[in-house]
Write a protein that holds these residues in place. Structure first.
Motif, mmCIF file in Angstrom:
data_model
loop_
_atom_site.group_PDB
_atom_site.id
_atom_site.type_symbol
_atom_site.label_atom_id
_atom_site.label_comp_id
_atom_site.label_asym_id
_atom_site.label_seq_id
_atom_site.Cartn_x
_atom_site.Cartn_y
_atom_site.Cartn_z
ATOM 1 N N GLY A 171 19.145 -6.454 40.908
ATOM 2 C CA GLY A 171 19.207 -6.550 39.594
ATOM 3 C C GLY A 171 19.130 -5.205 38.945
ATOM 4 O O GLY A 171 19.338 -4.051 39.786
ATOM 5 N N LYS A 172 18.761 -4.850 37.711
ATOM 6 C CA LYS A 172 19.023 -3.573 37.157
ATOM 7 C C LYS A 172 17.414 -3.093 37.503
ATOM 8 O O LYS A 172 16.447 -3.485 37.406
ATOM 9 C CB LYS A 172 18.984 -3.832 35.613
ATOM 10 N N SER A 173 17.757 -1.656 37.943
ATOM 11 C CA SER A 173 16.409 -0.829 38.274
ATOM 12 C C SER A 173 15.773 -0.300 37.024
ATOM 13 O O SER A 173 16.339 -0.231 35.798
ATOM 14 C CB SER A 173 17.010 0.497 39.093
ATOM 15 N N SER A 174 14.705 -0.033 37.261
ATOM 16 C CA SER A 174 13.776 0.735 36.361
ATOM 17 C C SER A 174 13.181 1.870 36.911
ATOM 18 O O SER A 174 12.812 1.779 38.397
ATOM 19 C CB SER A 174 12.552 -0.146 35.902
ATOM 20 N N SER A 175 13.100 3.054 36.302
ATOM 21 C CA SER A 175 12.637 4.305 36.739
ATOM 22 C C SER A 175 11.507 4.874 36.087
ATOM 23 O O SER A 175 11.591 4.846 34.587
ATOM 24 C CB SER A 175 13.987 5.308 37.041
ATOM 25 N N ILE A 176 11.016 5.895 36.641
ATOM 26 C CA ILE A 176 9.822 6.808 36.043
ATOM 27 C C ILE A 176 9.900 8.293 36.879
ATOM 28 O O ILE A 176 10.445 8.195 37.896
ATOM 29 C CB ILE A 176 8.644 6.356 35.982
ATOM 30 N N ALA A 177 9.382 9.015 36.310
ATOM 31 C CA ALA A 177 9.290 10.488 36.816
ATOM 32 C C ALA A 177 7.873 10.817 36.836
ATOM 33 O O ALA A 177 7.309 10.802 35.396
ATOM 34 C CB ALA A 177 10.185 11.582 36.393
ATOM 35 N N GLU A 178 7.134 11.259 37.687
ATOM 36 C CA GLU A 178 5.808 11.575 37.568
ATOM 37 C C GLU A 178 5.405 12.595 38.825
ATOM 38 O O GLU A 178 5.943 12.531 39.673
ATOM 39 C CB GLU A 178 5.060 10.310 37.892
ATOM 40 N N TYR A 179 4.392 13.429 38.194
ATOM 41 C CA TYR A 179 4.168 14.648 39.071
ATOM 42 C C TYR A 179 2.785 13.950 39.942
ATOM 43 O O TYR A 179 2.048 13.316 39.358
ATOM 44 C CB TYR A 179 3.472 15.814 38.417
ATOM 45 N N THR A 180 2.758 14.282 41.290
ATOM 46 C CA THR A 180 1.543 14.119 41.996
ATOM 47 C C THR A 180 0.618 15.244 41.479
ATOM 48 O O THR A 180 0.872 16.319 40.816
ATOM 49 C CB THR A 180 1.635 14.227 43.408
ATOM 50 N N ARG A 181 -0.830 15.062 41.623
ATOM 51 C CA ARG A 181 -1.937 16.028 41.326
ATOM 52 C C ARG A 181 -1.982 17.114 42.401
ATOM 53 O O ARG A 181 -1.676 17.033 43.329
ATOM 54 C CB ARG A 181 -3.134 15.225 41.063
ATOM 55 N N PRO A 182 -2.511 18.330 41.419
ATOM 56 C CA PRO A 182 -2.607 19.373 42.551
ATOM 57 C C PRO A 182 -4.020 19.068 43.511
ATOM 58 O O PRO A 182 -4.814 18.274 42.850
ATOM 59 C CB PRO A 182 -3.035 20.600 41.679
ATOM 60 N N SER A 183 -4.326 19.521 44.506
ATOM 61 C CA SER A 183 -5.401 19.541 45.336
ATOM 62 C C SER A 183 -6.672 20.107 44.710
ATOM 63 O O SER A 183 -6.490 21.105 44.131
ATOM 64 C CB SER A 183 -5.261 19.806 46.840
ATOM 65 N N SER A 184 -7.841 19.421 44.966
ATOM 66 C CA SER A 184 -8.851 20.375 44.541
ATOM 67 C C SER A 184 -9.126 21.603 45.207
ATOM 68 O O SER A 184 -8.526 21.863 46.352
ATOM 69 C CB SER A 184 -10.335 19.594 44.803
ATOM 70 N N VAL A 185 -9.743 22.713 44.436
ATOM 71 C CA VAL A 185 -10.040 23.776 45.047
ATOM 72 C C VAL A 185 -11.214 23.739 46.168
ATOM 73 O O VAL A 185 -11.941 22.813 45.856
ATOM 74 C CB VAL A 185 -10.310 24.862 44.086
ATOM 75 N N SER A 186 -11.462 24.592 46.952
ATOM 76 C CA SER A 186 -12.414 24.748 47.994
ATOM 77 C C SER A 186 -12.920 26.338 48.285
ATOM 78 O O SER A 186 -12.332 27.028 47.579
ATOM 79 C CB SER A 186 -11.850 24.056 49.377
ATOM 80 N N ASN A 187 -13.959 26.050 48.887
ATOM 81 C CA ASN A 187 -14.485 27.397 49.307
ATOM 82 C C ASN A 187 -14.845 28.440 48.017
ATOM 83 O O ASN A 187 -14.642 29.707 47.864
ATOM 84 C CB ASN A 187 -13.650 28.346 50.285
ATOM 85 N N ILE A 188 -15.721 27.705 47.044
ATOM 86 C CA ILE A 188 -15.882 28.432 45.747
ATOM 87 C C ILE A 188 -17.204 29.396 46.058
ATOM 88 O O ILE A 188 -18.010 29.252 46.623
ATOM 89 C CB ILE A 188 -16.374 27.321 44.947
ATOM 90 N N GLU A 189 -17.065 30.830 45.659
ATOM 91 C CA GLU A 189 -17.821 31.609 45.842
ATOM 92 C C GLU A 189 -18.297 32.174 44.370
ATOM 93 O O GLU A 189 -17.299 32.376 43.753
ATOM 94 C CB GLU A 189 -17.431 32.466 46.781
#
Length: 335
Positions: A92-110
């Motif tokens: 049938g007829k397709s449906s589409s979207i465009a989406e970003y994945t999220r950035p990873s969380s930061v680590s080793n906070i000083e």
């Protein structure tokens, strides 16, 4: 596609029909994207094709469900998601979207602190981290939240205008284009306590010192008082100081020696690092010397002199600068 007129398209799979409504993104993480959709008709025999395309990967998943969660995706990557319904090998007829994945969380906070500022640094190991900006949100119990946004690719920041001796929480968010934001990483910290300046006064004719200092700015967890003289050391923690006129702290140091110099230091305590100690030298007052233990004794007498012996004077109440000998006769006295 060749069409056999003896078997026309079902109403739900005509050349211009679609069995997929708008595709809502239910949840997005750095490596997953949960999708759900609805059919636009009542047919239940569909199979759905999922095409996931980006600059770095391509995937195709086939299944009969109306929900799917593509995984093993790349953080901060734009994916073009296409859903294609199919029945009996007829798409049938397709449906589409465009989406970003999220950035990873930061680590080793000083975190490094002073009385009114905190310097932060962190790490992010995404391939696209050089394009990230970061939003910092610093909140505390006694102040309004402070927000700071870094430059692109910058993984450090300094925030000023904080309150001495106060607890804070910093939340750090990675951002892509100031629009797509990842989950936060948080850390707690406490600013350094502010030091005090104090004065000390001896109590007249008593072995006591009175210490006075203004309340330091911000908050504190009390004060540490150290008193030393020679080999004698004493340390006391004051959780709450006695206030004078509501603005100054007053503390009495008792059971000292008369006319003795003491090194005194006061340290403001904090939930984090304590303030630098402030030192001063103070001397107690003196008073009347204690009486002699034994009465004086006349040991010899001549026609014009007498010899008197007496015990040593006790200088515990202060230095003995002079003493007087008074001799009394029936006619009067002389010394």
């Amino acid at each position: 596609m060749k069409v056999d007129n003896r078997f026309p398209f079902p109403p739900f799979l005509g050349p211009e029909s679609t069995a997929v409504s708008v595709i809502p993104v239910v949840r997005v993480t750095p490596t997953e994207m949960e999708l759900k959709w609805q059919s636009t008709d009542t047919a239940s025999q569909y199979i759905y094709h999922l095409d996931t395309e980006s600059e770095v990967s391509s995937d195709k998943t086939v299944g009969p469900l109306k929900a799917i969660t593509p995984s093993s995706l790349m953080p901060s990557t734009l994916y073009n998601i296409t859903i294609i319904p199919e029945m009996g090998d007829v798409p049938g007829k397709s449906s589409s979207i465009a989406e970003y994945t999220r950035p990873s969380s930061v680590s080793n906070i000083e975190i490094n602190t002073t009385t009114t500022a905190a310097a932060f640094s962190w790490q992010n190991f995404d391939n696209a981290s050089s394009t990230y900006t970061y939003r910092l949100l610093i909140s505390g119990d006694s102040s309004n939240p402070v927000e700071n946004i870094t430059g692109v690719g910058t993984t450090y920041a300094t925030v000023c205008g904080l309150i001495p001796g106060s607890s804070y929480t910093v939340e750090t968010f990675a951002q892509v284009g100031n629009v797509t934001e990842g989950a936060s990483s948080s850390a707690s910290f406490c600013t350094d306590a502010a030091p005090v300046n104090f004065s000390c006064e001896p109590v007249p004719r008593e072995p006591t010192l009175v210490l006075t200092w203004a309340l330091p700015p911000g908050n504190n967890a009390g004060f540490k008082l150290e008193v030393s003289s020679g080999a004698c050391d004493n340390m006391t923690c004051l959780e709450n100081c006695s206030l004078e006129n509501g603005t100054s702290c007053v503390a009495e140091v008792t059971h000292l020696n008369f006319c003795t110099s003491y090194n005194i230091s006061i340290t403001t305590l904090s939930c984090g690092k304590n303030a630098s100690s402030v030192q001063n030298t103070c001397t107690t007052d003196s008073t009347d010397p204690p009486p002699s233990v034994e009465a004086p004794v006349i040991t010899s007498v001549s026609h014009n002199s007498i010899k008197v012996t007496f015990s040593e004077f006790n200088d515990s109440h202060g230095p003995i600068k002079a003493y007087a000998l008074i001799v009394t006769t029936e006619k009067g006295s002389f010394s």
